[in-house]
Write a protein that holds these residues in place. Structure first.
Motif, PDB file in Angstrom:
ATOM      1  N   LEU A 136       1.120  -1.154  -0.142  1.00  0.00           N
ATOM      2  CA  LEU A 136       0.085  -0.212  -0.260  1.00  0.00           C
ATOM      3  C   LEU A 136       1.159   1.390   0.149  1.00  0.00           C
ATOM      4  CD1 LEU A 136      -2.825   1.458   0.116  1.00  0.00           C
ATOM      5  CD2 LEU A 136      -2.786   1.747   2.859  1.00  0.00           C
ATOM      6  N   GLU A 137       1.700   1.123   0.921  1.00  0.00           N
ATOM      7  CA  GLU A 137       2.703   2.647   1.232  1.00  0.00           C
ATOM      8  C   GLU A 137       3.493   2.626  -0.151  1.00  0.00           C
ATOM      9  OE1 GLU A 137       7.191   3.669   2.403  1.00  0.00           O
ATOM     10  OE2 GLU A 137       6.337   2.054   3.440  1.00  0.00           O
ATOM     11  N   LEU A 138       3.718   1.757  -1.033  1.00  0.00           N
ATOM     12  CA  LEU A 138       4.596   1.759  -3.293  1.00  0.00           C
ATOM     13  C   LEU A 138       3.434   2.241  -3.411  1.00  0.00           C
ATOM     14  CD1 LEU A 138       6.993  -1.261  -2.570  1.00  0.00           C
ATOM     15  CD2 LEU A 138       7.611   1.301  -1.817  1.00  0.00           C
ATOM     16  N   VAL A 139       2.181   0.972  -3.728  1.00  0.00           N
ATOM     17  CA  VAL A 139       0.732   2.251  -4.439  1.00  0.00           C
ATOM     18  C   VAL A 139       0.729   3.877  -3.820  1.00  0.00           C
ATOM     19  CG1 VAL A 139      -0.627   1.859  -5.000  1.00  0.00           C
ATOM     20  CG2 VAL A 139      -0.277   0.020  -4.646  1.00  0.00           C
ATOM     21  N   CYS A 140       0.570   3.865  -2.509  1.00  0.00           N
ATOM     22  CA  CYS A 140      -0.159   5.382  -2.159  1.00  0.00           C
ATOM     23  C   CYS A 140       1.296   6.572  -2.692  1.00  0.00           C
ATOM     24  CB  CYS A 140       0.525   5.325  -1.341  1.00  0.00           C
ATOM     25  SG  CYS A 140      -1.603   4.744  -0.630  1.00  0.00           S
ATOM     26  N   TYR A 141       2.451   5.788  -2.518  1.00  0.00           N
ATOM     27  CA  TYR A 141       3.165   6.995  -3.884  1.00  0.00           C
ATOM     28  C   TYR A 141       3.357   7.120  -4.579  1.00  0.00           C
ATOM     29  CZ  TYR A 141       7.426   6.335   0.045  1.00  0.00           C
ATOM     30  OH  TYR A 141       8.103   6.683   1.357  1.00  0.00           O
ATOM     31  N   SER A 166       4.905   1.473   7.406  1.00  0.00           N
ATOM     32  CA  SER A 166       3.964   1.817   6.636  1.00  0.00           C
ATOM     33  C   SER A 166       2.774   2.176   6.230  1.00  0.00           C
ATOM     34  CB  SER A 166       4.395   0.221   5.518  1.00  0.00           C
ATOM     35  OG  SER A 166       5.150  -0.107   5.447  1.00  0.00           O
ATOM     36  N   ILE A 167       1.974   2.198   7.386  1.00  0.00           N
ATOM     37  CA  ILE A 167       1.050   3.633   7.390  1.00  0.00           C
ATOM     38  C   ILE A 167       1.021   4.776   8.106  1.00  0.00           C
ATOM     39  CG2 ILE A 167      -1.134   3.321   8.891  1.00  0.00           C
ATOM     40  CD1 ILE A 167      -0.895   1.515   6.311  1.00  0.00           C
ATOM     41  N   SER A 168       2.403   4.607   8.759  1.00  0.00           N
ATOM     42  CA  SER A 168       2.712   6.185   8.794  1.00  0.00           C
ATOM     43  C   SER A 168       3.342   6.963   8.070  1.00  0.00           C
ATOM     44  CB  SER A 168       4.052   6.125  10.962  1.00  0.00           C
ATOM     45  OG  SER A 168       5.028   5.807  10.021  1.00  0.00           O
ATOM     46  N   LYS A 169       4.043   6.113   7.042  1.00  0.00           N
ATOM     47  CA  LYS A 169       5.048   7.358   5.731  1.00  0.00           C
ATOM     48  C   LYS A 169       3.691   7.030   4.833  1.00  0.00           C
ATOM     49  CE  LYS A 169       7.419   8.371   2.959  1.00  0.00           C
ATOM     50  NZ  LYS A 169       8.945   8.493   2.764  1.00  0.00           N
ATOM     51  N   VAL A 170       2.049   6.442   4.877  1.00  0.00           N
ATOM     52  CA  VAL A 170       1.157   6.882   4.505  1.00  0.00           C
ATOM     53  C   VAL A 170       0.274   8.361   5.087  1.00  0.00           C
ATOM     54  CG1 VAL A 170      -1.022   5.738   3.274  1.00  0.00           C
ATOM     55  CG2 VAL A 170       0.783   4.837   3.363  1.00  0.00           C
ATOM     56  N   CYS A 171       0.350   8.455   6.022  1.00  0.00           N
ATOM     57  CA  CYS A 171      -0.373   9.345   6.839  1.00  0.00           C
ATOM     58  C   CYS A 171       0.940  10.399   6.646  1.00  0.00           C
ATOM     59  CB  CYS A 171      -0.994   8.853   8.443  1.00  0.00           C
ATOM     60  SG  CYS A 171      -1.679   8.063   9.062  1.00  0.00           S
ATOM     61  N   LEU A 172       1.688  10.172   6.455  1.00  0.00           N
ATOM     62  CA  LEU A 172       2.891  11.323   6.449  1.00  0.00           C
ATOM     63  C   LEU A 172       2.341  12.070   4.730  1.00  0.00           C
ATOM     64  CD1 LEU A 172       4.627  13.461   6.852  1.00  0.00           C
ATOM     65  CD2 LEU A 172       6.408  11.664   6.256  1.00  0.00           C
ATOM     66  N   LEU A 173       2.364  10.943   4.136  1.00  0.00           N
ATOM     67  CA  LEU A 173       1.280  11.088   2.303  1.00  0.00           C
ATOM     68  C   LEU A 173       0.767  12.588   1.967  1.00  0.00           C
ATOM     69  CD1 LEU A 173       3.144   8.543   0.627  1.00  0.00           C
ATOM     70  CD2 LEU A 173       4.323  10.238   0.472  1.00  0.00           C
ATOM     71  N   LEU A 174      -0.200  11.620   2.941  1.00  0.00           N
ATOM     72  CA  LEU A 174      -1.662  12.118   3.867  1.00  0.00           C
ATOM     73  C   LEU A 174      -1.740  13.609   3.887  1.00  0.00           C
ATOM     74  CD1 LEU A 174      -3.929   9.373   4.669  1.00  0.00           C
ATOM     75  CD2 LEU A 174      -3.783   9.900   2.389  1.00  0.00           C
ATOM     76  N   GLN A 183      -8.455  12.028  13.329  1.00  0.00           N
ATOM     77  CA  GLN A 183      -7.777  10.782  13.592  1.00  0.00           C
ATOM     78  C   GLN A 183      -6.556  10.662  13.472  1.00  0.00           C
ATOM     79  OE1 GLN A 183     -11.100   8.908  10.893  1.00  0.00           O
ATOM     80  NE2 GLN A 183     -12.507   8.238  12.906  1.00  0.00           N
ATOM     81  N   ILE A 184      -6.291  11.373  12.421  1.00  0.00           N
ATOM     82  CA  ILE A 184      -4.491  11.100  12.617  1.00  0.00           C
ATOM     83  C   ILE A 184      -4.219  11.723  13.435  1.00  0.00           C
ATOM     84  CG2 ILE A 184      -2.911  11.211  10.533  1.00  0.00           C
ATOM     85  CD1 ILE A 184      -4.685  11.280   7.945  1.00  0.00           C
ATOM     86  N   THR A 185      -4.291  12.927  13.594  1.00  0.00           N
ATOM     87  CA  THR A 185      -3.517  13.331  14.509  1.00  0.00           C
ATOM     88  C   THR A 185      -3.721  12.769  15.934  1.00  0.00           C
ATOM     89  OG1 THR A 185      -4.258  15.396  13.804  1.00  0.00           O
ATOM     90  CG2 THR A 185      -3.584  15.319  15.960  1.00  0.00           C
ATOM     91  N   GLU A 186      -5.011  11.964  16.522  1.00  0.00           N
ATOM     92  CA  GLU A 186      -4.964  11.517  17.364  1.00  0.00           C
ATOM     93  C   GLU A 186      -3.802  10.159  17.738  1.00  0.00           C
ATOM     94  OE1 GLU A 186      -8.220  10.823  18.271  1.00  0.00           O
ATOM     95  OE2 GLU A 186      -8.972  12.635  18.767  1.00  0.00           O
ATOM     96  N   THR A 187      -3.849   9.592  16.141  1.00  0.00           N
ATOM     97  CA  THR A 187      -2.914   8.148  15.720  1.00  0.00           C
ATOM     98  C   THR A 187      -1.266   8.524  15.920  1.00  0.00           C
ATOM     99  OG1 THR A 187      -4.978   7.147  15.141  1.00  0.00           O
ATOM    100  CG2 THR A 187      -2.593   6.051  14.847  1.00  0.00           C
ATOM    101  N   LYS A 193       7.703   6.783  14.493  1.00  0.00           N
ATOM    102  CA  LYS A 193       7.877   8.475  15.571  1.00  0.00           C
ATOM    103  C   LYS A 193       8.081   9.442  14.513  1.00  0.00           C
ATOM    104  CE  LYS A 193       8.452   5.818  19.965  1.00  0.00           C
ATOM    105  NZ  LYS A 193       7.836   5.959  20.933  1.00  0.00           N
ATOM    106  N   CYS A 194       8.710   8.890  13.400  1.00  0.00           N
ATOM    107  CA  CYS A 194       9.954   9.760  12.957  1.00  0.00           C
ATOM    108  C   CYS A 194       8.995  10.583  11.911  1.00  0.00           C
ATOM    109  CB  CYS A 194      10.870   9.181  12.453  1.00  0.00           C
ATOM    110  SG  CYS A 194      12.188   9.570  13.339  1.00  0.00           S
ATOM    111  N   TYR A 195       7.884   9.086  11.441  1.00  0.00           N
ATOM    112  CA  TYR A 195       7.308  10.095  10.787  1.00  0.00           C
ATOM    113  C   TYR A 195       5.630  10.674  11.069  1.00  0.00           C
ATOM    114  CZ  TYR A 195       9.394   7.666   7.095  1.00  0.00           C
ATOM    115  OH  TYR A 195      10.028   6.265   6.197  1.00  0.00           O
ATOM    116  N   ALA A 196       5.583  10.223  12.246  1.00  0.00           N
ATOM    117  CA  ALA A 196       4.681  10.696  13.211  1.00  0.00           C
ATOM    118  C   ALA A 196       4.569  12.275  13.897  1.00  0.00           C
ATOM    119  CB  ALA A 196       4.544   9.830  14.123  1.00  0.00           C
ATOM    120  N   ILE A 197       5.911  12.596  13.466  1.00  0.00           N
ATOM    121  CA  ILE A 197       6.702  13.595  14.085  1.00  0.00           C
ATOM    122  C   ILE A 197       6.435  14.758  12.571  1.00  0.00           C
ATOM    123  CG2 ILE A 197       8.628  14.707  14.409  1.00  0.00           C
ATOM    124  CD1 ILE A 197       9.590  12.358  16.547  1.00  0.00           C
TER     125      ILE A 197
END
Length: 184
Positions: A55-60, A88-96, A115-119, A133-137
């Motif tokens: 999913l991460e690669l597709v989202c790129y 991977s999902i944290s990276k997708v959240c960063l992309l979003l 929801q993204i902020t809280e997670t 953590k780094c993607y979340a930051i």
């Protein structure tokens, strides 16, 4: 569910070429995308990490494909516990967040942003691997431009946890703290 796709997903390895081959299959067959999104959140699925890697690669390549699945994606990210899936999902959240705030190519609702902020905050305070953590930051830094309460909370966490983490966490934490302090 497509059993052939599930078998191919089963054979995916951590190697980039293997993950990319499966992602290319999804990119060439967009009808597989809804199944891929579903597989990412089936916590009993042994291939959850592999589905998230793909999913991460597709989202790129096609982040816009996830737009119609955000009402499913955003409330379910908090349920993931597998480290490979989280990264991977944290990276997708960063992309979003990047594509919502900087490029305006993705539209996140107020509820989805929350929801993204809280997670992302949950990932920071829990025993999550450093990459997540780094993607979340980085995502929270962007979200802090929308929510005025994010920067003070993020700053407290980064300053408190800074000394306990790896060089990668420290580098991202220092960069984001500098940006937060210069925005005041």
């Amino acid at each position: 569910m497509n059993p052939d796709f599930q078998k191919r997903l089963d054979s995916v390895t951590g190697y980039k070429d293997s993950r990319q081959k499966c992602a290319d299959e999804v990119l060439e067959n967009p009808e597989l995308f809804p199944e891929l999104v579903q597989l990412c959140f089936q916590t009993s699925n042994k291939n959850i990490s592999k589905a998230c890697w793909v999913l991460e690669l597709v989202c790129y390549e096609k982040l816009e494909w996830i737009q119609e699945y955000l009402d499913f994606f955003c409330p379910n990210i908090k349920n993931l516990t597998d480290d490979g899936a989280l990264r991977s999902i944290s990276k997708v959240c960063l992309l979003l967040t990047i594509f919502h705030f900087k490029k305006a190519a993705i539209i996140l609702s107020e509820n989805q942003l929350q929801q993204i902020t809280e997670t992302c905050f949950d990932w920071l305070i829990k025993d999550t691997k450093v990459a997540s953590k780094c993607y979340a930051i980085r995502a929270l830094h962007l979200l802090g431009k929308h929510y005025d309460w994010v920067y003070p909370e993020l700053k407290i966490i980064l300053e408190k946890d800074y000394i306990h983490h790896s060089a990668a966490y420290k580098a991202v934490g220092k960069e984001i703290l500098k940006k937060i302090n210069h925005q005041k």
